[in-house]
Design an enzyme around this catalytic site. Structure first.
Site, PDB file in Angstrom:
ATOM      1  N   ASP A 127      10.666  59.318  31.304  1.00  0.00           N
ATOM      2  CA  ASP A 127      10.851  60.754  31.518  1.00  0.00           C
ATOM      3  C   ASP A 127      10.780  61.493  30.185  1.00  0.00           C
ATOM      4  O   ASP A 127      10.714  60.873  29.117  1.00  0.00           O
ATOM      5  CB  ASP A 127      12.183  61.025  32.243  1.00  0.00           C
ATOM      6  CG  ASP A 127      13.334  60.156  31.753  1.00  0.00           C
ATOM      7  OD1 ASP A 127      13.255  59.651  30.616  1.00  0.00           O
ATOM      8  OD2 ASP A 127      14.315  59.981  32.487  1.00  0.00           O
ATOM      9  N   GLU A 180      17.554  63.078  40.190  1.00  0.00           N
ATOM     10  CA  GLU A 180      18.932  63.431  40.496  1.00  0.00           C
ATOM     11  C   GLU A 180      19.211  63.228  41.989  1.00  0.00           C
ATOM     12  O   GLU A 180      18.267  63.076  42.787  1.00  0.00           O
ATOM     13  CB  GLU A 180      19.178  64.900  40.108  1.00  0.00           C
ATOM     14  CG  GLU A 180      18.998  65.183  38.624  1.00  0.00           C
ATOM     15  CD  GLU A 180      20.176  64.685  37.763  1.00  0.00           C
ATOM     16  OE1 GLU A 180      20.874  63.737  38.176  1.00  0.00           O
ATOM     17  OE2 GLU A 180      20.368  65.247  36.669  1.00  0.00           O
ATOM     18  N   ASP A 205      25.977  60.122  37.886  1.00  0.00           N
ATOM     19  CA  ASP A 205      25.830  60.671  39.243  1.00  0.00           C
ATOM     20  C   ASP A 205      24.865  59.825  40.087  1.00  0.00           C
ATOM     21  O   ASP A 205      24.449  60.253  41.161  1.00  0.00           O
ATOM     22  CB  ASP A 205      25.361  62.130  39.186  1.00  0.00           C
ATOM     23  CG  ASP A 205      23.975  62.296  38.545  1.00  0.00           C
ATOM     24  OD1 ASP A 205      23.380  61.286  38.112  1.00  0.00           O
ATOM     25  OD2 ASP A 205      23.494  63.441  38.476  1.00  0.00           O
TER      26      ASP A 205
END
Ligand code: PGA
Length: 260
Positions: free
Chosen positions: A67, A143, A136
């Site tokens: 990324d 995400e 998370d």
């Protein structure tokens, strides 16, 4: 999925380096590289062995990062292109033209995902992909809520991830909101996935990824769909795993010929 609960961060680094080196010695030509703090001890181990002359030859090896931030000035030290060069590929002697990442140039953003997918395909795909996990449950910068079939594209970071990453920047405000990231579908195409997890901040996310349901709410749970995943974790990251005693027994009884 093979989960290997280890005694320390150092042991994670040693085994992580063993996996990467074994792949390179076995002819792996394409490494997938994660940034962030977790892989750094593994990268230092690889560099140390290389400098000691006991590592494999990296001649011809190509690298693809997972990324990249969008919106940083070119050459920013926290860009993942600069980070991976500093933390791994430069010390290993892998030239910059063999290290690839998604292109964050604003003018090309609409096609950046497609172009990265094409570059990955043209290279023959990733042999070993090093991965971390977000607190998370994110994988790369996918995400919660990311499609489990997603490909490389622009994403918006959660506040939690921006806060987690603020330590690399002067302040939270300086952390970019947008990123380009390999999708979960992209990551699943790598031939071997090596997930490294260390520290208590990863315990809940790791347990959800490994033992929870397959769900876009925990993107790392997509690892459950891949036929060859190795998870190396230290005691604090393993603390939430209900089956960790079983994982230890499996690893202790593992036939030597299997390797990792
Ligand atoms: P970290 O990040 O290794 O810096 O904890 C992992 C991730 O966000 O995937």
């Amino acid at each position: 999925m093979e989960v290997v609960p280890l005694a320390s961060v150092e042991e994670v680094a040693r085994l992580g380096a063993d996996v990467v080196e074994a792949a390179v010695r076995g002819g792996a030509g394409v490494l997938g590289l994660a940034t962030g703090s977790t892989p750094l001890p593994t990268y230092r181990e690889l560099i140390g062995r290389h400098l000691d002359g006991i590592g494999p030859s990296y001649d011809g090896v190509r690298c693809f990062t997972l990324d990249e931030y969008v919106g940083l000035p070119a050459g920013h030290p926290e860009s993942y292109r600069a980070t991976i060069a500093r933390e791994l590929t430069d010390p290993l002697g892998i030239p910059a033209d063999r290290v690839h990442g998604p292109d964050p140039d604003p003018a090309g953003l609409p096609t950046a995902g497609e172009r990265y997918e094409a570059a990955l395909r043209a290279a023959g795909g990733v042999d070993v992909q090093v991965l971390g996990i977000g607190s998370d449950g994110h994988l790369a910068f996918n995400e919660p809520g990311s499609s489990l079939a997603s490909l490389t594209r622009l994403k918006t970071l959660t506040e939690e991830t921006r806060r987690d990453n603020a330590r690399f920047f002067g302040s939270l405000d300086e952390v970019p909101r947008h990123v380009l990231t390999q999708g979960l579908g992209t990551i699943l195409r790598s031939r071997h996935l090596l997930l490294l997890a260390t520290g208590p901040g990863k315990a809940a996310a790791l347990a959800a990824a490994v033992e929870g349901p397959l769900t876009a709410s925990c993107p790392a749970s997509v690892l459950q769909l891949h036929p060859h995943v190795t998870v190396l974790c230290d005691p604090s990251a393993a603390a939430g795993l209900e089956r960790r005693d079983h994982y230890r027994e499996v690893y202790a009884a593992k036939p030597a010929w299997q390797g990792l």
